[in-house]
Design an enzyme around this catalytic site. Sequence first.
Site, PDB file in Angstrom:
ATOM      1  N   SER A   1       0.734  -0.925   0.054  1.00 51.09           N
ATOM      2  CA  SER A   1       0.041  -0.147  -0.207  1.00 51.09           C
ATOM      3  C   SER A   1       0.806   1.274   0.177  1.00 51.09           C
ATOM      4  O   SER A   1       1.823   1.717  -0.847  1.00 51.09           O
ATOM      5  CB  SER A   1      -0.929  -0.110   1.428  1.00 51.09           C
ATOM      6  OG  SER A   1      -2.641   0.524   1.033  1.00 51.09           O
TER       7      SER A   1
ATOM      8  N   HIS B   1      -4.373  -6.024  -1.798  1.00 52.04           N
ATOM      9  CA  HIS B   1      -5.549  -5.182  -0.321  1.00 52.04           C
ATOM     10  C   HIS B   1      -6.258  -6.871  -0.559  1.00 52.04           C
ATOM     11  O   HIS B   1      -7.849  -6.790   0.544  1.00 52.04           O
ATOM     12  CB  HIS B   1      -5.958  -4.086  -0.788  1.00 52.04           C
ATOM     13  CG  HIS B   1      -5.307  -2.816  -0.961  1.00 52.04           C
ATOM     14  ND1 HIS B   1      -4.364  -2.739  -0.918  1.00 52.04           N
ATOM     15  CD2 HIS B   1      -5.104  -2.021   0.976  1.00 52.04           C
ATOM     16  CE1 HIS B   1      -3.421  -1.537  -1.162  1.00 52.04           C
ATOM     17  NE2 HIS B   1      -3.878  -1.560   0.727  1.00 52.04           N
TER      18      HIS B   1
ATOM     19  N   GLU C   1      -1.427  -2.900  -8.347  1.00 50.53           N
ATOM     20  CA  GLU C   1      -2.364  -2.753  -7.455  1.00 50.53           C
ATOM     21  C   GLU C   1      -3.281  -2.068  -6.638  1.00 50.53           C
ATOM     22  O   GLU C   1      -2.193  -0.857  -6.864  1.00 50.53           O
ATOM     23  CB  GLU C   1      -2.488  -3.413  -6.068  1.00 50.53           C
ATOM     24  CG  GLU C   1      -1.774  -4.309  -5.406  1.00 50.53           C
ATOM     25  CD  GLU C   1      -1.897  -3.064  -4.165  1.00 50.53           C
ATOM     26  OE1 GLU C   1      -3.795  -3.135  -4.068  1.00 50.53           O
ATOM     27  OE2 GLU C   1      -0.620  -2.611  -3.798  1.00 50.53           O
TER      28      GLU C   1
END
Length: 320
Positions: free
Chosen positions: A124, A286, A221
């Site tokens: 992230s 995630h 992602e």
Amino acid sequence: MTRQDDGPANPLARPARLRPGSRVAVVAPSGPVPADRLEEGLAVLRDWGLEPVVGPHVRSTHPELDYLAGTDTDRAADLQAAWCDPSVEAVLCARGGFGAHRMVDLVDWAAIRAAGPKAFVGYSDITVLHEAFALRAGFATLHGPMVATETFLKDAPTREHLRATLFEPETVRTLGLASAGALVPGRAGGVLYGGCVSLLAADTGTPGGRSHARGNLLVIEDTGEEPYRLDGILTRLLRSGALAGVAGVACGSWQECGPYEKIRAVLADRLGPLGIPVVEELGFGHGTTALTIPLGLPAVLDAPADGGRCTLTVQVPALL
């Protein structure tokens, strides 16, 4: 400043694998960490036989900006101190959120480089630090689940894949859940880089940022980015030249990004014209189950045209 991207990609320096009794530091370079989740995550690490030590400011919150785990200086100091402590064998992030961009330039990367490679795990917002470790220090890292996040705490396959990567990396060199499919068929090799695609785009044009992707395989992602925003993110990367020469793309999860068929259409529209293999839903990021992806190492991306299994195979173990 050391630059690792001035020519075709080369594999980066690998850290040593962990063993029972290894001392590992837990840091929070971005958002504040829920105390209950932190304690639960630390218990998992102890069950693995590790000795976790928590950075001084992991439990802090910025006095005015409550989305940050303490001040930028504090978060940078925790990361640097953990890395430069010779008794610490790995540095694990507690969570993502927001804030890594704010502290990355406060880290003494020459000191990090001098201390040598260590296992570094996060995803992230931590994408910014993966890029910094690669481009400023020359170290391979692990795009993987974080200690105080729900996926790590609730999903056994996610935990086990990270544990195996840290302790027995030769057992997890071929990656890909059953969901993986060929968005654009083909086969390509290169050195892995990437992470959260919005953070890669935000890093473009910054000091020490990546200028091209020659010889690289990209893994991407994201979460919470609607299709039009993902379109803009990919378009920025394309227009800036940051994807120039990329050999292939492996896509992970797109959590809370809208209907997947719309996300898929954006990926096909923006990445398809590159004429390179693109794999979708490989199984990292995630999502409910998040595989650990080694960054900075040579790999082969297979996307068979006949509907066969799509995989990402790392050509060397992630850790020595």
